[in-house]
Design a protein around this motif. Structure first.
Motif, PDB file in Angstrom:
ATOM      1  N   ASN A   3       0.533  -0.960   0.350  1.00  0.00           N
ATOM      2  CA  ASN A   3       0.157  -0.329   0.425  1.00  0.00           C
ATOM      3  C   ASN A   3       1.180   1.251  -0.106  1.00  0.00           C
ATOM      4  OD1 ASN A   3      -1.592   2.302   0.771  1.00  0.00           O
ATOM      5  ND2 ASN A   3      -3.164   0.953   1.477  1.00  0.00           N
ATOM      6  N   ASP A 113      -5.285   7.855   7.829  1.00  0.00           N
ATOM      7  CA  ASP A 113      -4.913   7.797   6.301  1.00  0.00           C
ATOM      8  C   ASP A 113      -5.367   8.691   5.654  1.00  0.00           C
ATOM      9  OD1 ASP A 113      -4.386   7.527   3.477  1.00  0.00           O
ATOM     10  OD2 ASP A 113      -4.145   5.429   3.940  1.00  0.00           O
ATOM     11  N   THR A 115      -6.235   9.198   2.778  1.00  0.00           N
ATOM     12  CA  THR A 115      -7.406   9.181   2.067  1.00  0.00           C
ATOM     13  C   THR A 115      -8.039   8.098   1.712  1.00  0.00           C
ATOM     14  OG1 THR A 115      -5.662   7.131   1.298  1.00  0.00           O
ATOM     15  CG2 THR A 115      -4.578   9.090   0.784  1.00  0.00           C
ATOM     16  N   LYS A 116      -8.141   7.999   3.309  1.00  0.00           N
ATOM     17  CA  LYS A 116      -9.586   6.959   3.579  1.00  0.00           C
ATOM     18  C   LYS A 116     -10.436   8.575   4.049  1.00  0.00           C
ATOM     19  CE  LYS A 116      -7.338   3.584   2.421  1.00  0.00           C
ATOM     20  NZ  LYS A 116      -7.331   2.556   3.433  1.00  0.00           N
TER      21      LYS A 116
END
Length: 250
Positions: A3, A113, A115-116
């Protein structure tokens, strides 16, 4: 592939351990000055964000989005804001806790994170401070949507970001060797080079993705300025490689 955000988190941890500029906490003297109303913080490399962009911070709920390192959140706390900092780097959050322990306040640090989906309720914050970090995210649309969700109506979003120019050049900034968009996830050789050089996995983004994305998420742009790298050939030639924007949630 691992990831990429996990790679970036570990990479930043290593940079901080090596003395990275953006992982050095403010001094006690700087914190004391902020208590007296003498302060300045950065969204981009060299220009201090205008105080007018913030308004009155006392009592306001502020989210430092991907802004760990003990540089901005201590200042906002000294000015009376109720602060939360979200970062995916443990080392950056450790710097926040160090300053909080030294100065005697509690730091609300969240390792997550960006991006979440953000781990906050709708309409939680009055202001989001988001210095240059979108270059570590492949897609930005979800970030802007989440910022809009967790901000109150009329809430302020302050963002620093690069325009992609830096990704064109070699280390000396004298030769164009890469193409835009710069995306190691779509170029195996570039991915390998990024890992070998300890760059993390970085991405160039367009103005459409940055400012256009904020507008599409329901923000109104109220101000903007340019900035340079601060050092290097592009800086010496006055090339603006960064922007800072102030937007308000409609």
């Amino acid at each position: 592939m691992e990831n990429y955000t996990d790679i970036n988190s570990a990479t930043v941890d290593g940079w901080v351990a090596g003395g990275w500029e953006w992982g050095k906490p403010i001094s006690h003297e700087t914190y004391e000055k902020a208590l007296r109303g003498e302060w300045g913080v950065y969204l981009t490399p060299t220009k201090i964000v205008p105080h007018a962009w913030f308004g009155e911070l006392r009592g306001k709920r502020v989210l430092g989005l991907a802004s760990g390192g003990g540089q901005q959140i201590p200042v906002f706390t000294a000015l009376g804001a109720v602060c939360t900092v979200l970062d995916y780097s443990k080392a950056q959050l450790d710097r926040e806790r160090e300053v909080a322990a030294r100065e005697g306040y509690t730091a609300d640090c969240v390792q997550a994170d960006m991006t979440k989906p953000l781990p906050f309720a709708d309409g939680t914050f009055d202001l989001i401070f988001h210095p240059v970090s979108n270059c570590y995210a492949e897609k930005l649309e979800g970030i802007w949507q989440e910022c809009a969700r967790v901000l109150k109506p009329g809430g302020v979003l302050l963002v620093g970001f690069d325009n992609g120019f830096n990704y064109l050049f070699d280390e000396s900034e004298r030769e164009v060797i890469y193409k835009l968009p710069f995306n190691p996830l779509k170029d195996e050789a570039l991915y390998k080079l990024s890992i070998e050089n300890n760059w993390g996995i970085q991405f160039s983004h367009t103005i459409e993705e940055e400012i256009g994305g904020q507008l599409k998420a329901g923000f109104m742009l109220t101000d903007i300025y340019e900035d340079t790298n601060g050092v290097g050939l592009l800086h010496e030639h006055g090339v603006p490689c960064f922007y800072a924007t102030r937007c308000v949630k409609k």
